[in-house]
Scaffold this motif. Structure first.
Motif, PDB file in Angstrom:
ATOM      1  N   ALA A   1      33.488  29.184  81.869  1.00 59.19           N
ATOM      2  CA  ALA A   1      34.312  28.465  80.904  1.00 59.19           C
ATOM      3  C   ALA A   1      34.456  29.335  79.664  1.00 59.19           C
ATOM      4  N   HIS A   2      35.643  29.296  79.067  1.00 50.91           N
ATOM      5  CA  HIS A   2      35.921  30.156  77.924  1.00 50.91           C
ATOM      6  C   HIS A   2      36.795  29.398  76.929  1.00 50.91           C
ATOM      7  N   SER A   3      36.656  29.722  75.664  1.00 53.07           N
ATOM      8  CA  SER A   3      37.540  29.158  74.646  1.00 53.07           C
ATOM      9  C   SER A   3      37.753  30.168  73.533  1.00 53.07           C
ATOM     10  N   VAL A   4      38.923  30.070  72.902  1.00 47.49           N
ATOM     11  CA  VAL A   4      39.232  30.852  71.706  1.00 47.49           C
ATOM     12  C   VAL A   4      39.713  29.881  70.633  1.00 47.49           C
TER      13      VAL A   4
ATOM     14  N   GLY B   1      38.478  33.497  63.275  1.00 48.58           N
ATOM     15  CA  GLY B   1      38.682  33.487  64.715  1.00 48.58           C
ATOM     16  C   GLY B   1      37.337  33.420  65.419  1.00 48.58           C
ATOM     17  N   ALA B   2      37.300  32.758  66.573  1.00 47.48           N
ATOM     18  CA  ALA B   2      36.041  32.586  67.293  1.00 47.48           C
ATOM     19  C   ALA B   2      36.284  32.622  68.789  1.00 47.48           C
ATOM     20  N   LEU B   3      35.284  33.097  69.515  1.00 47.10           N
ATOM     21  CA  LEU B   3      35.283  33.154  70.971  1.00 47.10           C
ATOM     22  C   LEU B   3      33.989  32.543  71.482  1.00 47.10           C
TER      23      LEU B   3
ATOM     24  N   SER C   1      40.413  21.738  50.001  1.00 49.39           N
ATOM     25  CA  SER C   1      40.811  22.784  50.937  1.00 49.39           C
ATOM     26  C   SER C   1      41.349  22.142  52.204  1.00 49.39           C
ATOM     27  N   VAL C   2      42.388  22.731  52.742  1.00 50.18           N
ATOM     28  CA  VAL C   2      43.031  22.266  53.969  1.00 50.18           C
ATOM     29  C   VAL C   2      42.916  23.363  55.010  1.00 50.18           C
ATOM     30  N   THR C   3      42.425  23.003  56.199  1.00 51.19           N
ATOM     31  CA  THR C   3      42.256  23.970  57.275  1.00 51.19           C
ATOM     32  C   THR C   3      42.964  23.465  58.527  1.00 51.19           C
ATOM     33  N   VAL C   4      43.786  24.311  59.092  1.00 55.21           N
ATOM     34  CA  VAL C   4      44.478  24.004  60.346  1.00 55.21           C
ATOM     35  C   VAL C   4      43.921  24.925  61.419  1.00 55.21           C
ATOM     36  N   GLY C   5      43.574  24.353  62.566  1.00 53.50           N
ATOM     37  CA  GLY C   5      42.988  25.143  63.639  1.00 53.50           C
ATOM     38  C   GLY C   5      43.701  24.923  64.960  1.00 53.50           C
ATOM     39  N   LEU C   6      43.640  25.944  65.792  1.00 54.54           N
ATOM     40  CA  LEU C   6      44.168  25.860  67.156  1.00 54.54           C
ATOM     41  C   LEU C   6      43.080  26.319  68.101  1.00 54.54           C
ATOM     42  N   GLN C   7      42.733  25.467  69.074  1.00 52.02           N
ATOM     43  CA  GLN C   7      41.672  25.780  70.025  1.00 52.02           C
ATOM     44  C   GLN C   7      42.248  25.739  71.445  1.00 52.02           C
ATOM     45  N   ALA C   8      41.899  26.740  72.219  1.00 51.10           N
ATOM     46  CA  ALA C   8      42.387  26.823  73.598  1.00 51.10           C
ATOM     47  C   ALA C   8      41.228  27.113  74.527  1.00 51.10           C
TER      48      ALA C   8
END
Length: 706
Positions: free
Chosen positions: A189-192, A204-206, A697-704
């Motif tokens: 299993a993997h995610s970025v 960025g994170a892995l 502070s406002v943070t927008v994230g995208l996770q896949a």
């Protein structure tokens, strides 16, 4: 010291391209990702996920690794608060500091200008120079100079309230923190993840895991981050690499490795000043250091190797080795301890620090279940030893009018004084310990826990400038006993008592080593757990005393003396878990009276603090899951400087969290901290060293996931 393999100026885009190159066949792995949600009529929304942001729905935990027992937390005669991975993700937390307000009885302390974590549990902080008693997978993790902890490779955070010295030796009677790393999994299993936010945040994170062979599995967590700040001239960057391996050597034999490399760089920022005891005379953004100093760089690395062996169904053994290295290096310009009489001129000092430490520890444990005298028992016997070396080199140019700054109209770029040698020491600690813990099932409704640890410590402090060596050999015997009564399947009443012991690092103004701290604690409480075991609550009364506490030396600025005796007593409550199908909630409320015996309140500890985090989840008719929630934290007024009447005002802040699962494997998140942009002050050490709270502070994230 080591060099981090991640580039000094990372970019999230570079990470994304690297990940794309590493996983060209990602589409083929989607079968390993989280399954698509069921139709809206399904009874349960949550499903299990293994990488990336969690969707398990679990705030309530039923066990804690740091307790070293198979007793469920409901039966354990101790208050334990576990911040699960789900709670970490719902908070949008990337650092330990982001979760502290949501744990009852935790208060922020001096963070050394943003260079490390420092907090108190039940009003009692750890070493003011190295921070709170902290464990990483059961090994000591706060000795040395540790950067603010990143949560990329963390599975959960266990707050073990009350004394833990009977198991871990050197610790605080208010509580001990155990951080549990993510473990390798046997299914790929993997995610970025990528994040953009206010004040120039880029992260960025892995997270990648899976089998390398039939008997070997890995996990790799990587994070790179850059951010500016609401503070003028302040920025930060960090790189984290956390590898892990699990090797099955046999049916009952396992070898585990956990590693972490972290580099954190930021200017040392002592914050703002109070004028005549009042805050707000200057904006929260004003920087009073010197931009030309550049960054102070903190480097940490840790390696843990643990061999676990099962001996039939009842017994097991564990042998572990931990090696840690820390370093802190850089220049800083810091305010004097008081403003000049005109109320606007602030003398400043300049320092250069080159700190380093090495910590090697060995643990061996045997644990098993047996019956004796008709009572079922769970016995733990362990030995531990460590060698810790800390080198402290500091150069200093004292406060002067020639290096002053006007706090109302600051001008930077002045000629900088050359710091001269001030401190050059090497401290070495050798420790050997034996500990025993026994859990006895006295009857179907009664549990007795008893533990004892004996520590034999040798401590030396060498003044490299004078050649003087100070030695001491303090030993300690720290017992603990607790009793639980389970009147029903959902309720527990408990009581415990224990003692604590902690060596004080460093030296006083004469170069002499400090006497170790010693404490005792009493606790009485009740626990409740819902019938489905998804919601739990704890209420506890506590009374703690501690002596030989380091306090500011009134005769020698910048030094401490081990002369304090403190007392902390209070009432705290925690609630966490799932409310029905759609809601999960985390709440706490604490009343705490913490003070120096015969003197003032303890620094930065509020009499009242509390928090609520609630998240509502549902899904659309097409199966897209979404969640929306928020949190509120309240911190009462606190003493802002020891030995004075200066106080930090109470504050209440709010946050907003939300997410939308665009596809079964792609998720969009939103986190808004300090929603109403409240100006507040999180902690202080002097009137001229006050840390302002973060602006909105406002943070927008995208996770896949792949």
């Amino acid at each position: 010291m080591y060099s981090c393999p991640v580039p000094d100026r990372p970019r999230a885009a570079v990470l994304a391209l690297a990940i794309a190159a590493l996983y060209p066949q990602a589409a083929q792995a989607q079968a390993q990702a989280e399954p698509a949600p069921a139709p809206a009529e399904a009874a349960e929304l949550p499903s299990i996920t293994v990488v990336g942001r969690s969707a398990s729905g679990a705030y309530h935990a039923d066990e804690a690794q740091g307790a070293k027992t198979e007793l469920p937390l409901r039966e354990l005669p101790q208050s334990v608060r576990v911040i699960t991975r789900q709670a970490i993700d719902d908070l949008g937390a990337t650092r330990l500091d982001d979760v502290l307000d949501y744990v009852g009885g935790v208060s922020r302390q001096n963070s050394f200008g943003g260079l490390w974590d420092n907090f108190a549990i039940r009003g009692l902080q750890g070493d003011p120079n190295t921070g709170m008693a902290t464990l990483l997978n059961g090994f000591a993790a706060n000795r040395g100079f540790n950067a603010p902890r990143d949560l990329a490779g963390v599975d959960r955070i266990e707050f073990l309230k009350g004394p833990a010295a009977a198991l871990y030796g050197s610790s605080e009677p208010g509580g001990t923190l155990n951080i549990v790393s993510k473990r390798p999994l046997w299914k790929a299993a993997h995610s970025v993840e990528g994040y953009l936010g206010s004040h120039g945040l880029r992260r960025g994170a892995l997270d990648s895991t899976g089998p390398l062979s039939e008997n070997l599995a890995y996990r790799l967590n990587v994070a790179v981050e850059e951010r500016d700040s609401f503070r003028d001239h302040v920025h930060a960057e960090r790189q984290v690499l956390a590898p892990a391996l699990t090797w099955r050597l046999g049916a009952d034999t396992r070898l585990d490795y956990r590693g972490e490399f972290l580099r954190h760089a930021t200017p040392l920022d002592r914050g703002v000043v109070a004028v005549n005891g009042r805050l707000g005379a200057i904006p929260r953004s004003r920087f009073l250091g010197e931009p030309a100093d550049g960054d102070v760089v903190v480097r940490n690395q840790s390696h843990q190797l643990v061999l676990s062996q099962g001996w039939g169904e009842a017994w097991s053994s564990r042998v572990g080795l931990s090696w840690r290295e820390t370093a802190l290096r850089g220049f800083s310009t810091e305010p004097d301890l008081a403003l000049q009489p005109d109320g606007r001129t602030l003398w400043r000092q300049r320092r250069y620090r080159d700190y380093g430490s090495e910590d090697i520890a060995l643990q061996a444990e045997l644990q098993g279940k047996f019956s004796m005298g008709g009572f079922q028992q769970e016995l733990l016997v362990g030995v531990e030893g460590y060698r810790y070396r800390m080198d402290t080199l500091m150069l200093r140019a004292g406060p002067s009018a020639s290096y002053a700054i006007d706090i109302l109209a600051p001008a930077y770029g002045q000629p900088q004084p050359v710091p001269l040698p001030r401190t050059d020491t090497r401290e070495v600690q050798h420790n050997a310990a034996l500990y025993v813990q026994d859990v006895v099932h006295l009857a179907p409704q009664w549990r007795l826990l008893a533990g004892l640890r004996v520590d034999d410590l040798r401590q030396s402090l060498t003044n490299n400038r004078s050649g003087a060596v100070t030695r001491q050999t303090p030993s300690a015997t720290t017992p603990r006993v607790g009793l639980s009564w389970l009147p029903s399947a959902q309720w527990t009443l408990y009581a415990n008592a224990g003692r604590s012991f902690r060596p004080n690092a460093g030296s006083d103004a004469t170069g002499a080593a400090f006497e170790p701290e010693r404490g005792r604690a009493l606790e009485l409480g009740a626990k409740w757990e819902s019938a489905d075991q998804r919601l739990g609550a704890t209420v506890a009364l506590f009374d703690i005393r501690k002596r030989n506490v380091l306090v500011t030396d009134p005769l020698n600025a910048g030094f401490s003396v081990a002369a304090g005796e403190v007392r902390s007593r209070g009432l705290e409550g925690d609630l966490a878990g799932q409310l029905g199908t759609h809601w999960r909630v985390n709440a706490s409320l604490v009343l705490n009276d913490a003070q120096v015996v015969g003197g003032s309140r303890l620094l930065n500890v509020p009499r009242v603090n509390g928090s609520v985090l609630a998240v509502y989840e549902d899904q659309t008719g097409s199966g897209q899951r979404w969640g929306l929630g928020g949190g509120v934290t309240h911190v009462g007024d606190r003493l802002g400087e020891s030995g004075s009447s200066f106080e930090l005002p109470a504050y209440t802040t709010a946050k907003l969290v939300g997410y939308w699962r665009l596809t079964p494997t792609v998720r969009l998140s939103l986190d808004v901290d300090n929603l109403f942009d409240r100006t507040y002050y999180a902690s202080s050490f002097y009137e001229t060293w006050v840390t302002p709270g973060t602006a909105r502070s406002v943070t927008v994230g995208l996770q896949a996931k792949f």
